[in-house]
Design an enzyme around this catalytic site. Structure first.
Site, short mmCIF file in Angstrom:
data_model
loop_
_atom_site.label_atom_id
_atom_site.label_comp_id
_atom_site.label_asym_id
_atom_site.label_seq_id
_atom_site.Cartn_x
_atom_site.Cartn_y
_atom_site.Cartn_z
N THR A 135 0.84 -1.19 0.00
CA THR A 135 0.00 0.00 0.00
C THR A 135 0.88 1.25 0.00
O THR A 135 1.89 1.31 0.70
CB THR A 135 -0.93 0.01 1.22
OG1 THR A 135 -1.73 -1.17 1.20
CG2 THR A 135 -1.84 1.23 1.21
N GLU A 145 -0.19 -1.47 14.12
CA GLU A 145 -0.90 -1.68 12.86
C GLU A 145 -2.24 -2.36 13.07
O GLU A 145 -3.27 -1.96 12.50
CB GLU A 145 -0.03 -2.52 11.93
CG GLU A 145 -0.70 -2.90 10.62
CD GLU A 145 0.23 -3.63 9.67
OE1 GLU A 145 -0.28 -4.32 8.77
OE2 GLU A 145 1.47 -3.51 9.83
N GLY A 184 -2.82 -7.46 7.23
CA GLY A 184 -2.32 -7.18 8.57
C GLY A 184 -2.33 -8.39 9.48
O GLY A 184 -2.13 -8.26 10.70
#
Length: 378
Positions: A161, A243, A364
């Site tokens: 990303t 995260e 994630g």
């Protein structure tokens, strides 16, 4: 629903500031960003000018010296937008990539980069995932070997990303034969041998750019080593907690917005002589989904508070990531169902939330991996 037992007046001010920024700078324009496949850089710079791109970073470098609770308030407030491509563009910069510099950077590296990062003048990305290594971080194959006073990087990263438009990349590479012998490096855009292999076209998060990155004999100076040589795996694991709390905030935000949209819809939509809200099964299902969302939100704030107390909460954050990644898909899909045919039309917010929610059970740390992290700590 905004307040929690962990709140203080500054949190409410931050929520209001973010809400105003979204209303003014994001919501009127974000549909066009979906078509363009990227968030304009000037928007990110305005976020930096407003002090919103480095809340957890040091004040001497333009940051806010904020704790994990304040950082969560920001992530959740940002996630009140229904444009997740914009949200993840920002959160990768603030919560997933930038913290590598904040936690592991030395004084010279922070002096060189961090003020530009907090100002939105340099956008960041983190290069860990590879074609054959996602949640199994230790399985990466990108290598870095020492050659004189330089490091030489070779390998490929995938699903990165901000990968197309970032200026600064924090890249994980193997620096030895042991499974966990991994080191983080700083790589600037434009470094010879470093290129975007291709931009990737996704089902959701359309306004975030996602890329394959290629490192072909990329030479970087030895001062580009980030943190300790051979300790990069542990740096990545540490940063996963920040995260995953941020991704949980995205999930809870999506749940909240989907429920709001659906409550408005079912109170107005007529079917068989009454509104959908008059149907007992719809009222009860929405009530239960709201209860689950509120419970998940309180658990999320407890996790962030535990970080401020210095507690080891890998198990709890893994639970949180698994829970919210699955919950957001349950909530959004049910809400989409209650919108009927309009829930399948691209221009509607509920359809966008449905597309964007899916990846939150994957990225994630996939749900199954998170549950293994939970189980092995019993």
């Amino acid at each position: 629903m905004n307040t929690t037992i962990y709140d203080n007046p500054d949190h409410e001010l931050l929520r209001d500031q973010v809400a105003r920024f979204l209303e003014r700078e994001v919501e009127p324009h974000a549909a066009a960003w979906e078509e363009a496949g990227m968030v304009p850089r000037d928007v990110l710079r305005r976020m930096g000018q407003a002090g919103l791109l480095g809340l957890m970073f040091e004040g001497e470098h333009g940051g806010g010296d904020a704790d994990a609770l304040t950082n969560l308030v920001f992530a959740e407030a940002l996630s009140q937008s229904t444009f997740a491509g914009f949200i993840i563009t920002v959160l990768v910069h603030t919560d997933m990539a930038g913290p590598h510099l904040h936690h592991a950077g030395n004084a010279a590296q922070k002096a060189k980069y961090l003020k530009k990062v907090t100002a939105g003048e340099m956008i960041t990305a983190v290069g860990i995932t590879e074609p054959g290594a996602g949640s199994d971080v230790a399985g990466i194959r990108t290598t870095a070997r020492k050659d004189g006073n330089e490091w030489v990087l070779n390998g490929t990263k995938m699903f990165i990303t901000n990968g197309v438009h970032a200026d600064l990349y924090f890249v994980a590479a193997k620096t030895g034969s042991a499974r966990h012998d991994m080191t983080m490096f700083i790589v600037e855009k434009g470094t010879p041998g470093f290129s975007v292999g291709r931009a990737l076209h996704k089902t959701g998060w359309l306004s975030s750019d996602t890329a394959e990155l290629v490192f072909d004999n990329v030479r970087i100076p030895e001062e580009s080593l980030l943190g300790e040589q051979g300790k990069g795996f542990y740096s990545v694991m540490k940063n996963f907690q920040t995260e995953r709390i941020a991704l949980a905030a995205m999930a809870v935000g999506h749940c909240t917005q989907a429920l709001k949209l659906t409550l408005d819809h079912v109170r107005q939509r007529q079917a068989f002589g009454a509104t959908l809200w008059d149907k007992q099964t719809i009222r009860q299902r929405l009530s239960m989904l709201d209860a689950k969302t509120r419970a998940a939100r309180q658990f999320m704030y407890h996790c962030a508070w535990s970080v401020t107390q210095g507690k080891d909460i890998v198990q709890e954050v893994s639970m949180l990531k698994a829970l919210t990644g699955e919950l957001v898909n349950e909530v959004v899909q049910t809400c989409q169902q209650f919108h009927g045919g309009m829930g399948f039309i691209r221009e509607t917010a509920i359809e966008r939330l449905w597309r964007d929610a899916r990846v939150l059970a994957i990225g994630g740390g996939a749900t199954e991996v998170m549950l293994e992290e939970v189980a092995k700590r019993y």
